[in-house]
Design a protein around this motif. Structure first.
Motif, PDB file in Angstrom:
ATOM      1  N   LYS A  84       0.847  -1.172  -0.067  1.00 42.52           N
ATOM      2  CA  LYS A  84      -0.128   0.104   0.092  1.00 42.52           C
ATOM      3  C   LYS A  84       0.774   1.157  -0.112  1.00 42.52           C
ATOM      4  N   GLY A 104      -3.305   3.117  -6.321  1.00 47.30           N
ATOM      5  CA  GLY A 104      -2.993   2.153  -4.970  1.00 47.30           C
ATOM      6  C   GLY A 104      -2.417   0.655  -5.523  1.00 47.30           C
ATOM      7  N   ASN A 145      -2.394  -1.681  -3.160  1.00 47.58           N
ATOM      8  CA  ASN A 145      -2.698  -2.762  -2.192  1.00 47.58           C
ATOM      9  C   ASN A 145      -3.039  -4.109  -2.688  1.00 47.58           C
TER      10      ASN A 145
END
Length: 919
Positions: free
Chosen positions: A701, A708, A710
């Motif tokens: 992250k 992003g 993540n």
């Protein structure tokens, strides 16, 4: 008589054969040679002699080795230090006088008749003399008959690093927390692989190897007072001891300093759990038990591995600048090293390298120098990227300040987030960078990261089937180029073109012209990523993966995505940002330096030339064709990348003009440019979907740009294509909306945030409304507030306490919540810094990295306030912020939708936000 005649014929046949054999022997005499070493000598001389012997044998020599000055006849190579008796005697016998005595790690090589003498200024110098002669033998396929060479390196430290780290976080652990175990790092226990890597470093005349890890001590040493702190089981601990001793010993044989890196303040997971602490907390002040544990860990490490150096990162895992940095270095780390040396009754000091990352290194060094003599400093050359050989501005000032301290300043070519994952080998760019390190920064040391896939060592990102490619094989030219110029950066450019062309021709089995074509491809493509990032990027950090592209919103409103100012004021030639260029165009003002338009034209041309050159070389390739085809594909990737960025930048210039013109026709002119960019990105998708496993090796992250990262998502071009298609479709739709008679602008949903139910310990409150005082100990009051925030219950803080101690808020909540924190938009002292992933890897642990509402609160006489949100799970929680003034603006339910926009409430006036055009 017949019998006699037969005997006579036989005799003449034998005589004839003997004459023929003697003739052949005369033409091809047996090449015998003796290598003579001093009776007592360092292992580095043995290693050098072995490499020299191998080169001689490959050239057809029969080689023996002897120790001591016993009489030897025939061809002889003497190896030793210049002060050794055997070397002095050999030089005298050959009537050789050395005009210029080389300095540290230097050597002389002198050949006269059948005698060659390699004299080193020290053990490393003798080793390098052997390697130099071995290279010349390989090139000539014979021992040079006449030779007089004196050489030494320009840079004091020349090193590379291996990250004992992983692409993703381990369960239940923070960033950089990776114990040394076979499960985490199976390659760490592969001795054959280490020997290959160490041999490659020695071949390149590198003299330092850095291992990077957050907290290695709990994997390598047992501290008597804290036995529970060890993070690995006994069997693994023994393996680690064996490997570390092996690595340190083998590195030393090759003249390589092993240096262990670690971050401060990080402690082991079992230590943290036993003492009810966090493993790392950036805003935590120095805790006595942590200081004692760290000091004793370092002391135990030094006792166990006294010849291993230490690389210290004071910032990132502890608050970046202040007295804590000075105290930690001078009262914990240095005393820990000294404790270890005292226990060994040693007075020599292993090197300590202070990394100037998120820390006031000059101030720290001021207090450290009187305590310890063997100190070095290190700073990132171009941040976490490669952008320029023309550094300037405040970043250059820092490097020059460090260089003037009186210790050696090491330039760290770090992470390379804009080069991942494609091959890079521009000798011209790299040579100019090393010249800049000397001439612009005053530095005299080099520390390079892997060219790509740092977090995935030892592998590359290439999709090569069942067997992963190794970085040391794929990126050989990266290491070789940096090492060559760290040794001597003042080499003639035309000679260098021929040198690298020969190297490339040899690798791929082409002629010299083909080698030059490959070099041209490397050097044309080698400018593309640096130019793109320094003129269009958001950051020089690894939160941006440049080769995955950028959103249009990031092109036109980069300040909304945490624009890192050093990228523009230091890490490129003097020039203009896109917004500056468009403003000057609108106002008919002259332009300065490198402009966006110049870079657009440059990268398009360089992409085309790289492809043309690699295509031209293709027909002559006879060796390593699979790797050449991968290199060729990379050149096509660079071309597609360059064009995708260039046409997107062209579109962004029209959109930015719309800020001034309010003419929809400007937006319409941007549309075909954006479509062209999308088509080139689609080409990049096709070139990479079967050839690369990922674009970036950091898959956490912490990665934010373009989107992003993540859970290891959004790491391939295939994944990004729908994102860019959607922004194109949205842009087209919004242009149509602007043209419709029903709407002159996009209308946004009205959102009003409300307070969540929380129990806060010891807090005063005020309402977010005009006229309310924001601090308990000052009279400054709100002038204006964004409508979404109006009426929220804010926490009234004491500014003086914030300046001294930082900010801490303890609360209990039954449901997940978001805490809204207002950071003042300034970097001046006295204000708590906003989350910044460039200097703090934990800056997105609570989802706080990005600003939500920019310029959200206006306070007379103070900078504007940007709102960030911190997400907390249900339970009892603590929000801890760094020293300096900030605002806690309220706590809302985690489900609350916080709009992302610019409220425009600034004493300096509004900034037009154009991100909505692409949503």
């Amino acid at each position: 008589m017949k019998i006699k005649t037969a005997h006579t014929c036989h005799f003449f046949f034998i005589l004839l054969f003997s004459c023929f054999a003697l003739s052949v022997t005369a033409k091809n005499p047996v090449k015998k040679l003796t290598i003579v070493l001093p009776a007592k000598h360092h292992e580095r001389l043995d290693y050098g002699a072995q490499k020299l012997k191998l080169a001689l044998q490959q050239a057809g020599y029969t080689v023996t080795t002897q120790k001591g000055a016993k009489a030897v006849a025939g061809n002889i190579i003497f190896i030793g230090l210049s002060q050794d008796v055997v070397i002095k005697a050999a030089l005298s016998k050959q009537h050789i006088s050395i005009a210029k005595t080389p300095g540290k790690e230097g050597f002389t090589i002198n050949s006269n008749g059948n005698t060659t003498i390699i004299a080193g200024a020290d053990n490393s110098g003798a080793l390098y003399g052997c390697l130099e002669l071995a290279d010349r033998i390989k090139s000539a396929r014979a021992l040079p008959a006449k030779l007089s060479v004196t050489d030494q390196p320009e840079m004091v430290l020349r090193g590379a690093c291996v990250g004992v780290q992983k692409p993703a976080l381990l369960p239940g652990r923070g960033v950089y927390e990776y114990p040394y175990t076979p499960e985490n790092f199976p390659w760490f226990y592969n001795k054959a692989l280490w020997l290959r890597y160490l041999d490659s470093l020695a071949e390149n005349r590198m003299n330092s190897l850095y291992l990077w890890n957050g907290h290695p001590f709990a994997s390598l040493v047992k501290v008597k007072e804290y036995p529970y702190a060890v993070e690995v089981d006994d069997a693994t601990f023994k393996k680690n001891e064996d490997m570390y001793r092996f690595l340190a010993s083998e590195a030393d044989k090759r003249g390589i300093w092993l240096i262990q890196g670690f971050y401060n303040i990080i402690v082991s997971k079992p230590f943290a759990e036993k003492n009810n602490l966090k493993t790392q907390d950036r805003n935590r002040h120095i805790v006595p038990i942590i200081a004692d544990y760290t000091r004793k860990s370092i002391a135990t490490f030094v006792q166990k591995y006294p010849n291993v150096g230490l690389l210290i990162t004071l910032g990132e895992a502890m608050e970046g600048v202040g007295q804590d940095d000075i105290d930690w270095f001078t009262k914990t780390i240095i005393p820990g090293v000294q404790d270890g040396l005292k226990a060994l009754n040693r007075t020599d000091e292993p090197p300590i390298v202070l990394r100037a990352h998120d820390s006031d290194a000059p101030s720290v060094m001021k207090y450290a120098k009187p305590l310890y003599s063997n100190l070095y400093t290190m700073a990132k050359y171009n941040g976490e990227a490669l952008t320029t050989y023309e550094p300037h501005g405040p970043w250059a000032d820092l490097h020059r300040t460090l260089s003037r301290i009186g210790t050696v300043q090491i330039e760290n070519v770090h992470i390379l987030a804009n080069l991942e994952p494609f091959r890079y080998g521009s000798a011209d760019f790299i040579q100019k960078c090393v010249l800049a390190m000397h001439n612009s920064y005053g530095a005299n040391g080099l520390h390079i990261y892997p060219q790509a896939s740092y977090w995935d060592w030892p592998y590359t990102a290439d999709n090569s089937g069942n067997t992963r490619l190794l970085q040391i094989d794929r990126d050989w030219i990266w290491y070789k180029e940096w090492a060559r110029y760290a040794w001597n950066c003042h080499r003639d450019r035309s000679d260098e073109i021929n040198y690298w062309a020969k190297q490339l021709a040899g690798k791929y089995g082409s002629n010299q012209t083909g080698g030059k074509d490959i070099l041209t491809a490397y050097e044309q493509s080698g400018n593309i990523a640096p130019e793109l990032l320094r003129r269009f990027g958001i950051t020089d950090g690894n939160r941006q993966t440049m080769t995955l592209g950028m959103l249009m919103a990031q092109f036109v409103n980069p300040e909304k995505f945490g624009l890192f100012s050093l990228l523009y004021n230091s890490e490129g030639p003097v020039g203009e940002m896109m917004s500056e260029y468009v403003e000057k165009e609108w106002k008919h003002q002259p332009h300065i330096g490198e402009t966006p338009v110049k870079v657009i034209d440059s990268v398009i041309a360089q992409g085309r030339k790289a492809v043309e050159a690699i295509d031209q070389a293709s027909a002559g390739i006879t060796k390593d064709k699979a790797e050449f085809n991968r290199l060729k594909n990379d050149m096509y990737c660079y071309n597609a990348l360059a064009n995708s960025y260039a046409y997107k930048a062209k579109a962004a210039l029209w959109v930015l003009r719309y800020k001034y013109s309010d003419n929809v026709a400007d937006l319409e002119k941007a549309l075909p440019e954006l479509q062209s960019s999308l088509e080139y990105f689609r080409e990049l998708v096709d070139l990479t979907k079967s050839t690369y496993l990922y674009a970036n090796s950091m898959q956490t992250k912490q990665r934010k740009i373009p989107v992003g990262g993540n859970d290891a998502k959004m790491k391939t071009w295939v994944e990004l294509l729908p994102v860019y298609q959607k922004e194109f479709d949205n842009f087209k739709r919004n242009i149509d909306s602007l043209k419709s008679p029903q709407a002159s602008a996009k209308k946004t949903e009205k959102i009003v945030l409300t307070d969540a139910a929380v129990n806060i310990q010891s807090a005063g409150y005020y309402k977010l409304t005009a006229g309310e005082q924001v601090f308990a100990d000052t009279t400054v009051a709100i002038k204006n507030v964004a409508p979404e925030l109006a009426g929220l219950k804010a926490i009234k803080l004491n500014k003086a306490s914030q300046l001294k101690n930082g900010t801490e808020l303890k609360f209990t909540n039954s449901k997940p919540v978001k805490v809204l924190v207002g950071f003042f938009s300034t970097k001046d002292a006295g204000y708590s810094p906003a989350p910044q992933l460039e200097t703090d890897a934990s800056a997105n642990d609570y989802g706080q990295a990005d600003s939500k509402i920019a310029n959200a609160i206006q306070i007379e006489g103070m900078p504007p306030v940007n709102v960030h949100s911190y997400t907390f799970k249900a339970g009892t929680n603590t929000l801890t912020l760094g020293k300096g003034a900030c605002l806690i603006l309220g706590i809302v339910d985690d489900s609350a939708v916080i709009p992302v926009y610019d409220a425009g409430l600034s004493n300096a006036g509004n900034i037009k936000d154009l991100r909505w055009l692409f949503n």
